[in-house]
Design a protein around this motif. Sequence first.
Motif, short mmCIF file in Angstrom:
data_model
loop_
_atom_site.label_atom_id
_atom_site.label_comp_id
_atom_site.label_asym_id
_atom_site.label_seq_id
_atom_site.Cartn_x
_atom_site.Cartn_y
_atom_site.Cartn_z
N PRO A 5 0.82 -1.22 0.00
CA PRO A 5 0.00 0.00 0.00
C PRO A 5 0.85 1.27 0.00
CG PRO A 5 0.13 -0.89 2.20
CD PRO A 5 0.82 -1.89 1.29
N SER A 6 0.17 2.39 -0.15
CA SER A 6 0.81 3.71 -0.12
C SER A 6 0.71 4.32 1.27
CB SER A 6 0.12 4.67 -1.10
OG SER A 6 0.35 4.26 -2.41
N ALA A 35 3.57 11.12 1.29
CA ALA A 35 3.33 11.86 0.05
C ALA A 35 1.85 11.79 -0.30
CB ALA A 35 4.15 11.26 -1.10
N ASP A 36 1.29 12.92 -0.71
CA ASP A 36 -0.08 12.93 -1.18
C ASP A 36 -0.17 12.14 -2.47
OD1 ASP A 36 -1.09 14.45 0.88
OD2 ASP A 36 -0.81 16.35 -0.17
N ALA A 46 -6.13 7.74 -8.24
CA ALA A 46 -5.61 6.75 -9.18
C ALA A 46 -4.36 6.07 -8.63
CB ALA A 46 -5.31 7.40 -10.52
N ASP A 47 -3.59 6.76 -7.79
CA ASP A 47 -2.37 6.19 -7.23
C ASP A 47 -2.61 5.34 -5.99
OD1 ASP A 47 -0.70 7.37 -9.14
OD2 ASP A 47 -0.55 9.22 -7.98
N LEU A 48 -3.85 5.26 -5.54
CA LEU A 48 -4.15 4.52 -4.31
C LEU A 48 -4.71 3.13 -4.59
CD1 LEU A 48 -5.68 7.42 -2.21
CD2 LEU A 48 -3.34 6.53 -2.15
N PHE A 49 -4.53 2.64 -5.81
CA PHE A 49 -5.13 1.36 -6.18
C PHE A 49 -4.58 0.19 -5.38
CE2 PHE A 49 -1.41 1.56 -8.86
CZ PHE A 49 -0.99 0.25 -8.99
N THR A 50 -3.41 0.32 -4.77
CA THR A 50 -2.87 -0.77 -3.96
C THR A 50 -3.28 -0.66 -2.50
OG1 THR A 50 -0.79 0.41 -3.57
CG2 THR A 50 -0.87 -1.11 -5.47
N GLY A 51 -4.06 0.35 -2.17
CA GLY A 51 -4.53 0.54 -0.80
C GLY A 51 -3.72 1.58 -0.05
N ASN A 82 9.42 -3.43 4.55
CA ASN A 82 10.36 -2.48 3.97
C ASN A 82 9.60 -1.41 3.20
OD1 ASN A 82 10.07 -3.28 1.10
ND2 ASN A 82 11.09 -5.17 1.74
N ARG A 83 10.34 -0.39 2.76
CA ARG A 83 9.75 0.75 2.05
C ARG A 83 10.54 1.07 0.80
NH1 ARG A 83 6.81 4.94 4.60
NH2 ARG A 83 5.98 4.10 6.52
N ASN A 84 9.81 1.63 -0.15
CA ASN A 84 10.39 2.26 -1.32
C ASN A 84 9.63 3.57 -1.48
OD1 ASN A 84 11.46 3.06 -3.72
ND2 ASN A 84 10.73 1.31 -4.91
N ARG A 85 10.16 4.61 -0.89
CA ARG A 85 9.49 5.92 -0.80
C ARG A 85 8.14 5.75 -0.08
NH1 ARG A 85 10.90 5.56 -5.97
NH2 ARG A 85 12.88 6.42 -6.57
N SER A 86 7.05 6.03 -0.77
CA SER A 86 5.75 5.95 -0.09
C SER A 86 5.09 4.58 -0.23
CB SER A 86 4.81 7.03 -0.63
OG SER A 86 4.51 6.80 -1.99
N ARG A 87 5.66 3.67 -1.00
CA ARG A 87 5.13 2.31 -1.11
C ARG A 87 5.78 1.45 -0.02
NH1 ARG A 87 0.73 2.39 -4.12
NH2 ARG A 87 1.06 3.05 -6.23
N VAL A 88 4.95 0.68 0.67
CA VAL A 88 5.42 -0.08 1.82
C VAL A 88 5.01 -1.54 1.65
CG1 VAL A 88 5.32 -0.26 4.33
CG2 VAL A 88 5.05 1.98 3.25
N LEU A 89 5.96 -2.46 1.79
CA LEU A 89 5.63 -3.88 1.78
C LEU A 89 5.21 -4.25 3.20
CD1 LEU A 89 5.47 -6.65 0.39
CD2 LEU A 89 7.88 -6.99 1.05
#
Length: 181
Positions: free
Chosen positions: A138-139, A144-145, A149-154, A168-175
Motif C-alpha cells: 500500500p501507499s 506523500a499525497d 488513481a495512485d491509491l489502487f494498492t490501498g 520495507n519501504r520504497n518511498r511511499s510504497r510499503v511492503l
Amino acid sequence: MTIIVRPATPERWDDVATVFGTRGNPSWCACQYFIDPEWNRGGEANMQSLREQVDSARPAPGLIAYQDGDPVGWIQVSPSSRFPRFKPRGHEPDDGVWAVTCFVVRVGHRGTGVATALLHGALDHARGHGASMIRARPSDTTVADKSNADLFTGILSTFAAAGFTELNRNRSRVLVELKLP
C-alpha cells in the motif's frame, strides 16, 4: 449502511463490471498490471482477461463489496504466485503467501468503510483457502499525497489497523504482511 463482501464468481460478473465501470483507470487496467505483461493494451482486452479469471480461477481471484445490496468495491487477492509482476524487495512468490494487489471503490462510496471491509474479507478468503500469510504494497499517504488513481494498492493506515506489519519501504510504497492463524 451495511457492507457485505462476497467472492467474485461467474454469477457475479455483472457486479464486477459495475464496480469497474466504463471510464477511468479501473475500467482501463481491470487489475491486470500485476498479472499480465501486456496489461498496457488496456480497456476491453483487460476486462476480457479479468472476466476469464473470474470465470476460471479457483479460488476466486477477488472479492466484491456490496453496500446495501449495491456493488461498490473490488479487491484483488490470490496466491502471490498468480502475480508475476508483484516483486517487492523481500518477497518471493509462493502459493501459501497471498497478495492483495488492487482495490477499486466506486465514486460516491469512498470513505465509507468499503476498503476496510474488502481487506477484512480478503483476510477471511485467504485464510479459508489455506494461506499462511498475506502481503500487500500500500501507499503511505503521510509521506506523500497521492491521487485516487495512485491509491489502487490501498492505504497503509488501513493495513496497519488490520494488524499488518511493515517489512520495507520504497518511498511511499510499503511492503506489509500479516501472518494468518
